[in-house]
Write an enzyme that holds these catalytic residues in place. Structure first.
Site, PDB file in Angstrom:
ATOM      1  N   CYS A  59       0.836  -1.210   0.000  1.00 26.83           N
ATOM      2  CA  CYS A  59       0.000   0.000   0.000  1.00 26.83           C
ATOM      3  C   CYS A  59       0.871   1.260   0.000  1.00 26.83           C
ATOM      4  O   CYS A  59       1.896   1.322   0.680  1.00 26.83           O
ATOM      5  CB  CYS A  59      -0.907  -0.024   1.231  1.00 26.83           C
ATOM      6  SG  CYS A  59      -2.050   1.362   1.294  1.00 26.83           S
ATOM      7  N   CYS A  63       0.444   4.476   7.163  1.00 26.18           N
ATOM      8  CA  CYS A  63      -0.185   4.278   8.474  1.00 26.18           C
ATOM      9  C   CYS A  63       0.772   3.491   9.389  1.00 26.18           C
ATOM     10  O   CYS A  63       1.166   2.365   9.065  1.00 26.18           O
ATOM     11  CB  CYS A  63      -1.513   3.547   8.304  1.00 26.18           C
ATOM     12  SG  CYS A  63      -2.534   4.285   7.016  1.00 26.18           S
ATOM     13  N   CYS A  66       0.414  -0.289  10.357  1.00 25.79           N
ATOM     14  CA  CYS A  66      -0.035  -1.258   9.358  1.00 25.79           C
ATOM     15  C   CYS A  66       1.099  -2.054   8.721  1.00 25.79           C
ATOM     16  O   CYS A  66       2.088  -1.496   8.240  1.00 25.79           O
ATOM     17  CB  CYS A  66      -0.834  -0.546   8.277  1.00 25.79           C
ATOM     18  SG  CYS A  66      -1.607  -1.719   7.136  1.00 25.79           S
ATOM     19  N   CYS A 104     -16.622  -9.705   5.303  1.00 27.45           N
ATOM     20  CA  CYS A 104     -15.928  -8.427   5.158  1.00 27.45           C
ATOM     21  C   CYS A 104     -14.684  -8.612   4.305  1.00 27.45           C
ATOM     22  O   CYS A 104     -13.858  -9.493   4.596  1.00 27.45           O
ATOM     23  CB  CYS A 104     -15.504  -7.915   6.532  1.00 27.45           C
ATOM     24  SG  CYS A 104     -16.821  -7.917   7.745  1.00 27.45           S
ATOM     25  N   CYS A 135     -19.537  -6.554   3.260  1.00 27.65           N
ATOM     26  CA  CYS A 135     -18.832  -5.380   3.778  1.00 27.65           C
ATOM     27  C   CYS A 135     -17.490  -5.270   3.058  1.00 27.65           C
ATOM     28  O   CYS A 135     -16.877  -6.291   2.735  1.00 27.65           O
ATOM     29  CB  CYS A 135     -18.607  -5.529   5.282  1.00 27.65           C
ATOM     30  SG  CYS A 135     -17.711  -4.119   5.993  1.00 27.65           S
ATOM     31  N   CYS A 195     -19.394   1.216   8.947  1.00 28.94           N
ATOM     32  CA  CYS A 195     -18.617   0.550   9.986  1.00 28.94           C
ATOM     33  C   CYS A 195     -17.402   1.436  10.208  1.00 28.94           C
ATOM     34  O   CYS A 195     -16.582   1.602   9.301  1.00 28.94           O
ATOM     35  CB  CYS A 195     -18.220  -0.838   9.491  1.00 28.94           C
ATOM     36  SG  CYS A 195     -17.103  -1.706  10.601  1.00 28.94           S
ATOM     37  N   ARG A 267     -17.717  -3.878  17.889  1.00 26.85           N
ATOM     38  CA  ARG A 267     -16.957  -5.103  17.563  1.00 26.85           C
ATOM     39  C   ARG A 267     -15.616  -5.119  18.270  1.00 26.85           C
ATOM     40  O   ARG A 267     -14.824  -4.195  18.134  1.00 26.85           O
ATOM     41  CB  ARG A 267     -16.732  -5.234  16.047  1.00 26.85           C
ATOM     42  CG  ARG A 267     -15.883  -6.480  15.709  1.00 26.85           C
ATOM     43  CD  ARG A 267     -15.942  -6.919  14.255  1.00 26.85           C
ATOM     44  NE  ARG A 267     -17.230  -6.602  13.711  1.00 26.85           N
ATOM     45  CZ  ARG A 267     -17.459  -5.585  12.897  1.00 26.85           C
ATOM     46  NH1 ARG A 267     -16.466  -4.837  12.500  1.00 26.85           N
ATOM     47  NH2 ARG A 267     -18.668  -5.335  12.489  1.00 26.85           N
TER      48      ARG A 267
END
Ligand code: SAM
Ligand code: DTB
Ligand code: SF4
Length: 324
Positions: A59, A63, A66, A104, A135, A195, A267
């Site tokens: 990616c 972040c 991550c 998801c 999702c 979400c 969650r």
């Protein structure tokens, strides 16, 4: 003065009110959370969602938590190809057999490109055909992309604010909280369910957790689903050595979220594998009522499904196996 809807759902919480709730004596906080929980949910059931990475790693974003950022030395900094639609059909069947109600799909994108959109829309169609809620989490979206996904049958979009607006720049440099909020706006406008939650244990202060909850609880609609992730410190990422969050602070955050957003699913997402059964039980008592079920999250292992089932049995709880 506070404005209340018929069901007593408020969108005008102040930070001072939230911090007062969060700082209640533990027993009072849990009592209030349980009262709120029982207004809209059964306390003995937990929703199960299955998570699958449809495009792992490589990616462009930075972040700090991550494993999938190409900018860190994380385990998935190099990307692998996107999954095929057939792979997804198979995985959705297995998820259904396991009792999941929602499937998801996670993709390590800053923002999907047209070819990604085409394939994701076909994936949404096959997952729906298996009778599961759908999702997706695939980074930032334009208004048009959000509408296209809705038209393909998507039910939910996951896009977390992850931490407070104040702490966000310490965690992410390649996009801003304003970018995140813009995508959430497009997703809401397209009629998708939202979400949206965050990660605890990224070196933030309690004031940041209050500020994050404030942002979530004052959105025009509360996110219907609020994932509370506990940082899984991934090797090679800048947050690899951040000290873990205090367990009671996690429970306090969940209880406060439950009180502020009584109708939302909370969650207990990443980080369950590292928790003991007793801490998970406290999180459920505090109002968490959804989990990821299955061996893997995106790049790391999840809690073992067998041990999850044993825990629910010991607690006299059961998984919700149908769309409520
Ligand atoms: N690229 C998309 C995005 O950033 O929205 C979707 C994938 S991203 C991996 C989805 C969410 O996973 C993040 O917003 C974060 O809340 C969570 N997450 C990622 N790595 C994590 C970690 N090491 N520990 C806990 N949660 C994590
Ligand atoms: C969310 O809030 N948590 C999930 C899901 N949304 C996409 C992701 C957790 C990722 C945990 C770290 C990993 O597997 O890389
Ligand atoms: Fe990319 Fe999402 Fe990971 Fe950020 S959290 S690096 S956007 S996959």
């Amino acid at each position: 003065m506070s404005t209340e809807t018929e069901a007593g759902i408020r969108h005008d919480w102040s930070r001072a009110e939230i911090s007062k709730i969060m700082e209640l004596p533990f027993a009072d906080l849990l009592y209030r959370a349980q009262m709120g929980h029982r207004r809209f949910f059964r306390p003995d059931t937990v929703e199960a969602c299955v998570l699958l990475s449809i495009k792992t790693g490589g990616c462009t974003e930075d972040c700090a938590y991550c494993a999938q950022s190409a900018r860190h030395d994380g385990p998935a900094n190099r990307g692998s190809p996107m999954a095929s639609v057939e792979d997804i059909r198979q995985a959705a069947r297995e998820a259904k057999d396991r009792g999941a109600i929602r499937f998801c799909m996670g993709a390590a994108f800053r923002m999907p490109k047209p070819a990604h959109m085409d394939r994701m829309m076909r994936m949404i169609e096959v997952v729906r055909a298996e009778g599961l809620e759908t999702c997706l989490t695939a980074g930032m979206l334009t208004a048009e992309q959000a509408r296209m996904l809705k038209a393909a049958g998507l039910d939910w979009y996951n896009h977390n604010i992850d931490t407070s607006p104040e702490h966000y720049p310490q965690i992410v440099g390649t996009h801003t909280m304003t970018d995140r909020l813009r995508t959430l706006h497009h997703v809401r406008d397209a009629g998708l369910k939202i979400c949206c939650g965050g990660i605890l244990g990224m070196g933030e202060a309690r004031a940041d957790r209050i500020s994050m909850l404030h942002l979530l609880a004052t959105m025009p609609e509360h996110p219907q689903s609020v994932p509370v992730n506990v940082l899984v410190p991934m090797p090679g990422t800048p947050l690899e050595h951040v000290p873990p969050i205090d367990s009671f602070e996690l429970v306090r955050t969940i209880a406060t979220a439950r009180i502020l957003m009584p109708r939302s699913r909370i969650r207990l997402a990443a980080g369950r594998r590292e928790m003991c059964d007793e801490l998970q039980a406290l999180c459920f008592l505090a109002g968490a009522n959804s989990i990821f079920l299955g061996e893997r999250l995106l790049t790391c292992d999840n809690a073992e499904p067998d041990s999850d089932m044993r825990l629910f049995h010991r607690l006299g709880m059961r998984l919700e196996t149908h769309v409520p």
